[in-house]
Write a protein that holds these residues in place. Structure first.
Motif, PDB file in Angstrom:
ATOM      1  N   VAL A 150      12.645 -34.106 -15.205  1.00 21.08           N
ATOM      2  CA  VAL A 150      11.603 -33.163 -15.374  1.00 21.08           C
ATOM      3  C   VAL A 150      11.136 -33.250 -16.900  1.00 21.08           C
ATOM      4  CG1 VAL A 150      10.930 -30.822 -15.303  1.00 21.08           C
ATOM      5  CG2 VAL A 150      12.205 -31.536 -13.552  1.00 21.08           C
ATOM      6  N   LEU A 151      11.985 -33.085 -17.617  1.00 19.27           N
ATOM      7  CA  LEU A 151      11.701 -33.154 -19.091  1.00 19.27           C
ATOM      8  C   LEU A 151      10.954 -34.567 -19.415  1.00 19.27           C
ATOM      9  CD1 LEU A 151      14.694 -31.816 -20.982  1.00 19.27           C
ATOM     10  CD2 LEU A 151      12.354 -30.737 -20.856  1.00 19.27           C
ATOM     11  N   ALA A 152      11.402 -35.656 -19.071  1.00 25.40           N
ATOM     12  CA  ALA A 152      10.812 -36.957 -19.222  1.00 25.40           C
ATOM     13  C   ALA A 152       9.314 -36.991 -18.775  1.00 25.40           C
ATOM     14  CB  ALA A 152      11.594 -38.165 -18.576  1.00 25.40           C
ATOM     15  N   LYS A 153       9.252 -36.425 -17.467  1.00 27.33           N
ATOM     16  CA  LYS A 153       7.972 -36.455 -16.856  1.00 27.33           C
ATOM     17  C   LYS A 153       6.860 -35.474 -17.618  1.00 27.33           C
ATOM     18  CE  LYS A 153       7.872 -38.732 -12.997  1.00 27.33           C
ATOM     19  NZ  LYS A 153       6.814 -39.591 -12.827  1.00 27.33           N
ATOM     20  N   ALA A 154       7.524 -34.268 -17.910  1.00 29.40           N
ATOM     21  CA  ALA A 154       6.649 -33.464 -18.905  1.00 29.40           C
ATOM     22  C   ALA A 154       6.326 -34.059 -20.028  1.00 29.40           C
ATOM     23  CB  ALA A 154       7.198 -31.866 -18.976  1.00 29.40           C
ATOM     24  N   SER A 155       7.219 -34.922 -20.799  1.00 28.83           N
ATOM     25  CA  SER A 155       6.945 -35.368 -21.824  1.00 28.83           C
ATOM     26  C   SER A 155       5.831 -36.509 -21.831  1.00 28.83           C
ATOM     27  CB  SER A 155       8.088 -36.126 -22.727  1.00 28.83           C
ATOM     28  OG  SER A 155       9.315 -35.176 -22.543  1.00 28.83           O
ATOM     29  N   ALA A 156       5.982 -37.259 -20.839  1.00 29.79           N
ATOM     30  CA  ALA A 156       4.838 -38.213 -20.390  1.00 29.79           C
ATOM     31  C   ALA A 156       3.583 -37.697 -20.153  1.00 29.79           C
ATOM     32  CB  ALA A 156       5.390 -39.160 -19.152  1.00 29.79           C
ATOM     33  N   HIS A 157       3.709 -36.551 -19.486  1.00 29.44           N
ATOM     34  CA  HIS A 157       2.277 -35.754 -19.433  1.00 29.44           C
ATOM     35  C   HIS A 157       1.669 -35.267 -20.577  1.00 29.44           C
ATOM     36  CE1 HIS A 157      -0.086 -32.032 -18.398  1.00 29.44           C
ATOM     37  NE2 HIS A 157      -0.722 -32.832 -17.668  1.00 29.44           N
ATOM     38  N   TRP A 158       2.604 -35.007 -21.623  1.00 30.73           N
ATOM     39  CA  TRP A 158       2.090 -34.293 -22.902  1.00 30.73           C
ATOM     40  C   TRP A 158       1.367 -35.553 -23.552  1.00 30.73           C
ATOM     41  CZ3 TRP A 158       3.909 -34.959 -28.058  1.00 30.73           C
ATOM     42  CH2 TRP A 158       3.221 -34.069 -28.769  1.00 30.73           C
ATOM     43  N   LEU A 159       2.204 -36.652 -23.522  1.00 32.22           N
ATOM     44  CA  LEU A 159       1.599 -37.855 -24.490  1.00 32.22           C
ATOM     45  C   LEU A 159       0.332 -38.392 -23.695  1.00 32.22           C
ATOM     46  CD1 LEU A 159       5.212 -39.519 -24.772  1.00 32.22           C
ATOM     47  CD2 LEU A 159       3.748 -38.718 -26.599  1.00 32.22           C
ATOM     48  N   THR A 190      -1.759 -36.690 -21.895  1.00 34.50           N
ATOM     49  CA  THR A 190      -3.031 -35.565 -21.839  1.00 34.50           C
ATOM     50  C   THR A 190      -3.108 -34.758 -23.088  1.00 34.50           C
ATOM     51  OG1 THR A 190      -2.210 -35.588 -19.370  1.00 34.50           O
ATOM     52  CG2 THR A 190      -3.807 -33.942 -20.491  1.00 34.50           C
ATOM     53  N   GLY A 191      -1.715 -34.060 -23.732  1.00 37.51           N
ATOM     54  CA  GLY A 191      -1.849 -33.336 -24.766  1.00 37.51           C
ATOM     55  C   GLY A 191      -2.089 -33.942 -25.980  1.00 37.51           C
ATOM     56  N   VAL A 192      -1.512 -35.359 -26.382  1.00 35.66           N
ATOM     57  CA  VAL A 192      -2.113 -35.881 -27.569  1.00 35.66           C
ATOM     58  C   VAL A 192      -3.355 -36.237 -27.640  1.00 35.66           C
ATOM     59  CG1 VAL A 192      -1.575 -37.826 -28.699  1.00 35.66           C
ATOM     60  CG2 VAL A 192       0.375 -36.622 -27.946  1.00 35.66           C
ATOM     61  N   PRO A 193      -4.033 -36.766 -26.501  1.00 32.53           N
ATOM     62  CA  PRO A 193      -5.722 -37.180 -26.519  1.00 32.53           C
ATOM     63  C   PRO A 193      -6.282 -35.875 -26.826  1.00 32.53           C
ATOM     64  CG  PRO A 193      -4.654 -38.084 -24.738  1.00 32.53           C
ATOM     65  CD  PRO A 193      -3.374 -37.461 -24.952  1.00 32.53           C
ATOM     66  N   LEU A 194      -5.897 -34.730 -25.990  1.00 28.37           N
ATOM     67  CA  LEU A 194      -6.664 -33.387 -26.314  1.00 28.37           C
ATOM     68  C   LEU A 194      -6.592 -32.995 -27.738  1.00 28.37           C
ATOM     69  CD1 LEU A 194      -5.769 -31.101 -23.154  1.00 28.37           C
ATOM     70  CD2 LEU A 194      -7.754 -32.789 -23.687  1.00 28.37           C
ATOM     71  N   ILE A 195      -5.429 -32.950 -28.395  1.00 29.05           N
ATOM     72  CA  ILE A 195      -5.362 -32.759 -29.644  1.00 29.05           C
ATOM     73  C   ILE A 195      -6.108 -33.662 -30.653  1.00 29.05           C
ATOM     74  CG2 ILE A 195      -3.658 -32.408 -31.722  1.00 29.05           C
ATOM     75  CD1 ILE A 195      -1.514 -32.151 -29.705  1.00 29.05           C
ATOM     76  N   ALA A 196      -6.325 -34.992 -30.171  1.00 28.08           N
ATOM     77  CA  ALA A 196      -7.066 -36.018 -31.015  1.00 28.08           C
ATOM     78  C   ALA A 196      -8.448 -35.543 -31.190  1.00 28.08           C
ATOM     79  CB  ALA A 196      -6.664 -37.452 -30.644  1.00 28.08           C
ATOM     80  N   ALA A 197      -8.908 -34.995 -29.858  1.00 24.60           N
ATOM     81  CA  ALA A 197     -10.279 -34.740 -29.578  1.00 24.60           C
ATOM     82  C   ALA A 197     -10.958 -33.539 -30.132  1.00 24.60           C
ATOM     83  CB  ALA A 197     -10.734 -35.021 -28.239  1.00 24.60           C
ATOM     84  N   ALA A 198      -9.945 -32.711 -30.456  1.00 24.94           N
ATOM     85  CA  ALA A 198     -10.205 -31.381 -30.868  1.00 24.94           C
ATOM     86  C   ALA A 198     -10.866 -31.245 -32.180  1.00 24.94           C
ATOM     87  CB  ALA A 198      -8.881 -30.255 -30.757  1.00 24.94           C
ATOM     88  N   PRO A 199     -10.907 -31.935 -33.169  1.00 26.96           N
ATOM     89  CA  PRO A 199     -11.492 -31.708 -34.195  1.00 26.96           C
ATOM     90  C   PRO A 199     -13.040 -32.136 -34.169  1.00 26.96           C
ATOM     91  CG  PRO A 199      -9.532 -33.004 -34.613  1.00 26.96           C
ATOM     92  CD  PRO A 199      -9.695 -32.995 -33.299  1.00 26.96           C
ATOM     93  N   LEU A 200     -13.192 -32.888 -33.073  1.00 30.86           N
ATOM     94  CA  LEU A 200     -14.657 -33.350 -32.914  1.00 30.86           C
ATOM     95  C   LEU A 200     -15.306 -32.064 -32.110  1.00 30.86           C
ATOM     96  CD1 LEU A 200     -16.779 -35.160 -32.428  1.00 30.86           C
ATOM     97  CD2 LEU A 200     -15.724 -36.126 -30.529  1.00 30.86           C
ATOM     98  N   MET A 201     -14.443 -31.506 -31.155  1.00 27.43           N
ATOM     99  CA  MET A 201     -15.039 -30.108 -30.677  1.00 27.43           C
ATOM    100  C   MET A 201     -15.310 -29.037 -31.477  1.00 27.43           C
ATOM    101  SD  MET A 201     -15.019 -31.134 -27.625  1.00 27.43           S
ATOM    102  CE  MET A 201     -15.281 -32.728 -28.179  1.00 27.43           C
ATOM    103  N   GLY A 202     -14.422 -28.840 -32.622  1.00 24.13           N
ATOM    104  CA  GLY A 202     -14.504 -27.998 -33.831  1.00 24.13           C
ATOM    105  C   GLY A 202     -15.780 -28.229 -34.383  1.00 24.13           C
ATOM    106  N   VAL A 203     -16.413 -29.411 -34.494  1.00 22.97           N
ATOM    107  CA  VAL A 203     -17.539 -29.756 -35.253  1.00 22.97           C
ATOM    108  C   VAL A 203     -18.741 -29.434 -34.359  1.00 22.97           C
ATOM    109  CG1 VAL A 203     -19.143 -31.888 -35.999  1.00 22.97           C
ATOM    110  CG2 VAL A 203     -16.825 -31.727 -36.697  1.00 22.97           C
TER     111      VAL A 203
END
Lengths: 237, 221
Positions: free
Chosen positions: B94-103, B105-118
């Protein structure tokens, strides 16, 4: 506990409890309503709207009590594969959801004249709203599987996960500055509420609990009978 | 630990081969954010006021959109049964699956967030807190989501059911995530909110693998 894993024995117990629960519910609710609507003083600040409190506060207690029972019964289901515990949890969910809705609706009716608004997003109100969604989620996942046993187990796990919300509701008024007032009955230094108001409140709380047990008894018996009908239909087909 | 990293590597490889899945989630995130200026009007003051909340809500919805697929394909093709039978604890799976999901989904969202801030006219002081809050908050989303994703396996209405189960549990992350940005915008330290987000992430890390693994076990039973 394992003695009552046998549905027949459990139904015998439920049958024995049911008339008592019904009697206590009818008597205490009648007395509680008389005290709370007629024979108790109006509040010096809130006036007559204080009477909403006698319906609201026990409903909110029952909302949390029902969820705790549901989560407890779910844990018993998962740990011991208890045959009847899940029937109790499943039967509790709609009752608890109704109490939660009653608490939210009466709180909103009280809030309009007192706070000047139907709803505020403070921690207590928000966490109780989440409790309602947890009940709805429980009932949704319960019915989402063709295999009823799978729905039961998935719902049991969800009920246990959602139990984190119960202490949050209880302590939300202490942890955050909420518009909702902090606890005034269940406190370490004794109730901070006048006996003339405590009497109807306690009567209503006892009445609600007995009402819960009464409806629970009816629902559990109906649920077990439905399982029997289903088994007989399958055998006939 | 080897099997843990092997599982993550497998999921990342699968995600790379189906890169359009992750990109769809990212596009959904951007589109939802773009809808808000169009809906509430383009006035900069209003956008700056609601910006942090909009980014968080969009991130929540985007993370949830990909969540039902966390175990679904493994469940459909029988991989999950092998994983349950494998000699590694299912909680680690479960931890591996959640980590993979975060990598993925979560990481691309974080990367795109500054653009959304603009796009939402977020004040410059808010960016640091927004990124930190997302970095601390999105792992909790993946972990809590793992429980929901495991619970709905084999159910009749997966996606809609998942949102009903999971969104109420996301609320604390949302509240403190937005509060962190609001604090930094009003020149108050965002530290308490960020610490609470970190605490939520640690609690999710410690607690969610157990119910998720229990749900997976009963799903393949």
């Amino acid at each position: 506990m394992h003695r009552f894993a046998n549905p027949t024995r459990f139904v015998a117990l439920v049958r024995a409890v049911q008339p008592w629960a019904a009697g206590i519910a009818l008597v205490t609710l009648a007395a509680g309503l008389w005290f709370s609507l007629i024979a108790s003083p109006a509040d010096y600040q809130q006036g007559e709207t204080v009477r909403i409190m006698y319906v609201h506060v026990p409903a909110a207690w029952m909302a949390m009590f029902c969820y705790s029972s549901m989560a407890g019964a779910s844990a018993v289901t998962l740990v011991w594969r208890h045959a009847v515990a899940h029937v109790v949890a499943r039967a509790t969910a709609p009752i608890g959801a109704s109490f939660t809705f009653l608490a939210l609706a009466t709180g909103s009716l009280w809030g309009k004249p007192m706070w000047g608004t139907w709803w505020v997003w403070d921690a207590r109100l928000t966490s109780v709203l989440i409790l309602l969604f947890l009940y709805l989620g429980y009932m949704a996942i319960e019915n989402a599987f063709d295999d009823r046993a799978r729905g039961s187990r998935a719902a049991a796990i969800l009920a246990i996960v959602g139990a984190v919300n119960v202490p949050i509701i209880k302590f939300s008024v202490d942890w955050w500055n909420t518009l909702h007032q902090p606890a005034s009955v269940v406190r370490l230094d004794g109730p901070a509420i006048h006996p003339s108001m405590l009497t109807p409140l306690v009567l209503m709380a006892v009445g609600y609990t007995a009402l819960y047990l009464w409806i629970l008894a009816l629902r559990v018996r109906a649920d077990i009978n439905m399982s029997k009908v289903r088994a007989l239909t399958l055998r006939g087909a | 630990m080897n099997s843990f990293s092997a599982l993550i590597a497998r999921d990342l490889r699968l995600a790379c081969r189906q890169a359009s899945d992750s990109l769809t989630v990212l596009a959904f995130f951007i589109l939802v954010t773009v809808l808000f200026p169009l809906a509430v009007g383009p006035e900069p003051g209003i956008l700056a006021r609601i910006g942090a909340g909009v980014v968080w809500v969009a991130a929540l919805l985007a993370a949830m959109l990909s969540m039902d697929r966390m175990f679904q394909s493994d469940y459909d093709d029988g991989t999950l049964e092998l994983l349950v039978a494998a000699p590694i604890p299912l909680e680690i799976v479960v931890l591996a699956k959640a980590s993979a999901h975060w990598l993925t989904t979560g990481v691309p969202l974080i990367a795109a967030a500054p653009l959304m801030g603009v796009l939402l006219n977020l004040e410059p002081e808010g960016y640091g807190a927004l990124l930190l809050a997302l970095a601390l908050g999105t792992p909790s989303l993946s972990l809590i989501g793992a429980v929901g994703a495991a619970l709905i396996l084999g159910s009749r209405r997966g996606g809609a059911l998942l949102s009903l189960l999971i969104l109420p549990l996301f609320v604390p992350v949302l509240i403190f995530g937005v509060a962190a940005v609001e604090a930094s915008l009003t020149d108050v330290s965002a530290r308490p909110q960020l610490l609470i987000l970190a605490a939520l992430a640690l609690a999710a890390l410690a607690l969610t693998p157990w119910p998720a693994a229990a749900a997976l076990r009963q799903a393949v039973e």
